[in-house]
Design a protein around this motif. Sequence first.
Motif, PDB file in Angstrom:
ATOM      1  N   LEU A 146       0.856  -1.201   0.000  1.00 57.27           N
ATOM      2  CA  LEU A 146       0.000   0.000   0.000  1.00 57.27           C
ATOM      3  C   LEU A 146       0.890   1.249   0.000  1.00 57.27           C
ATOM      4  N   PRO A 147       1.552   1.501  -1.121  1.00 64.28           N
ATOM      5  CA  PRO A 147       2.566   2.569  -1.104  1.00 64.28           C
ATOM      6  C   PRO A 147       2.015   3.978  -0.891  1.00 64.28           C
ATOM      7  N   ASP A 148       0.699   4.179  -1.065  1.00 56.19           N
ATOM      8  CA  ASP A 148       0.215   5.559  -0.885  1.00 56.19           C
ATOM      9  C   ASP A 148      -0.116   5.891   0.570  1.00 56.19           C
ATOM     10  N   LEU A 149       0.047   4.932   1.484  1.00 57.75           N
ATOM     11  CA  LEU A 149      -0.223   5.248   2.891  1.00 57.75           C
ATOM     12  C   LEU A 149       1.038   5.772   3.584  1.00 57.75           C
ATOM     13  N   THR A 150       0.852   6.753   4.451  1.00 54.06           N
ATOM     14  CA  THR A 150       1.963   7.297   5.239  1.00 54.06           C
ATOM     15  C   THR A 150       2.226   6.373   6.425  1.00 54.06           C
ATOM     16  N   LEU A 151       3.504   6.106   6.699  1.00 53.33           N
ATOM     17  CA  LEU A 151       3.862   5.217   7.809  1.00 53.33           C
ATOM     18  C   LEU A 151       4.315   6.041   9.012  1.00 53.33           C
TER      19      LEU A 151
END
Length: 490
Positions: A146-151
């Motif tokens: 899910l690369p568009d989520l901020t970690l």
Amino acid sequence: MEQKVVSLDSISPAPGRRAPSACSTGGCGTPPSGGTTDVPAHIRQKIESHPCYSEEAHHFFARIHVAVAPACNIQCNYCNRKYDCANESRPGVVSERLTPEQAVRKVKAVAAAMPNLSVVGIAGPGDALADYRHTFATFRLLRETLPDLTLCLSTNGLALPDHIDDIRGAGIDHVTVTMNAVDPHVAEGIYAWIFWDHARRTGLEAARILIERQLQGIEMLTAAGILVKINSVMIPGVNDGHLDAVNAAVKERGAFLHNVMPLISDPAHGTHYGLTGQRGPTAVELKALQDRLGDGARLMKHCRQCRADAVGLLGEDQGAKFGLEQLPENPEIDPEKRAAYRAIVEKERNDRRQEAAEARAAIRRWAPPEPILVAVSSKGGGRVNQHFGHAREFQIFEVSTAGARFSGHRRVDRYCSGGDGEDDVLEATLLALDGISAVLTAKIGRCPRQRLSEAGITVVDDYAFDYVETAIARWLSARGIEEEDTARIA
Ligand code: CLF
Ligand code: SF4
């Protein structure tokens, strides 16, 4: 599982009902309370969809915490291991602990159901870096899937200096460090022990090591370009007079935000403080400290002290809907839905900023000479859009000739359940609204309206679905004009 539609319908005016502008005089372009236009562009881009780093964003964007980190390497006197980590959570056991794979499955299901999901955090229920392998395995899987989520990561900081490369490598851009003291003599009273270098250490030695590691970690993070937020637990009589020093020390080392949270202390939680009668601060004491720290300190005031498995908008936990047993096998994330939601938010934000700029002039013109506190019932979007009886919290704004400034929230129990109001809840709500001059709400029943008036609180329900700043401006203008007319006639 309930699917959310891509709209802000639940928080915006009904179609065709445009919230009227506060006044015709132009404003100065100042963003509404909590806006992000006063920070450099490269940082703004990192925070504008993070509900904790931007007060404005928390009206629109949700976060999920995945509980993959049960172990801890220190013992805070406000924590009982049977409960969530008080760094980032309200005491209450997490309902389930997850493996990295289960965590990713859960995040996918939530992202499919909630297009407003923007952040995944690891905040316990222990310390995210005490047993770091699960934490980084989870973050790495999330980054791939899910690369568009901020970690986002939260830690007590003891192990932090050892993991800066891991943090960077996993693509984590936001780290919270809980830091309650910079003086070991103060910290000594807050921590029972730390586990460091293969041994349990206590007293001043433990306090010194912890503080040194925390400050070192903060410096290393900011040098690496990672945004740092500091959480501090305000403990009356222990560190309340010392948090100015903490604020200065962390700012000096480049921390972006400081979040002072009230100690939650209840004997039922079995914590050292709970069992020894240490009280938490009142809302008035917390505000006094925040006022002392001042605007320049970049304070977070909208923290909800959420659980280590929280899901949804801050203050509105939907975690119970997303237990492992309830998750669909192959949740489908629709990128178009997510993009559409962001486009709607962008438009809504621009509208709000424009109206707030206009409202500010009216607030300056009509605000009373001494600041007053106004409570707003809102279910999001920065609008007055919730029935008084449905509110579980009130957003508090300080209104003065400088404008309307968000200053926190006060929790209450829901007054209206099944169509009936509960008298004892109303009385508790009145206590929670101590010091409030007016309540702005979308709707209110006759009985609570009367009780609030008897308590000297003005009830304002004429501006349902307006943006908060607009509603305050319209109320103050109407009140001011009426007072002027009365004076003229007299
Ligand atoms: Fe979670 Fe914390 Fe990240 Fe936010 S919470 S790990 S920074 S995504 Fe936020 Fe919750 Fe307050 Fe924490 S409201 S307790 S500050
Ligand atoms: Fe509890 Fe968190 Fe403190 Fe560990 S760091 S003792 S889990 S509050």
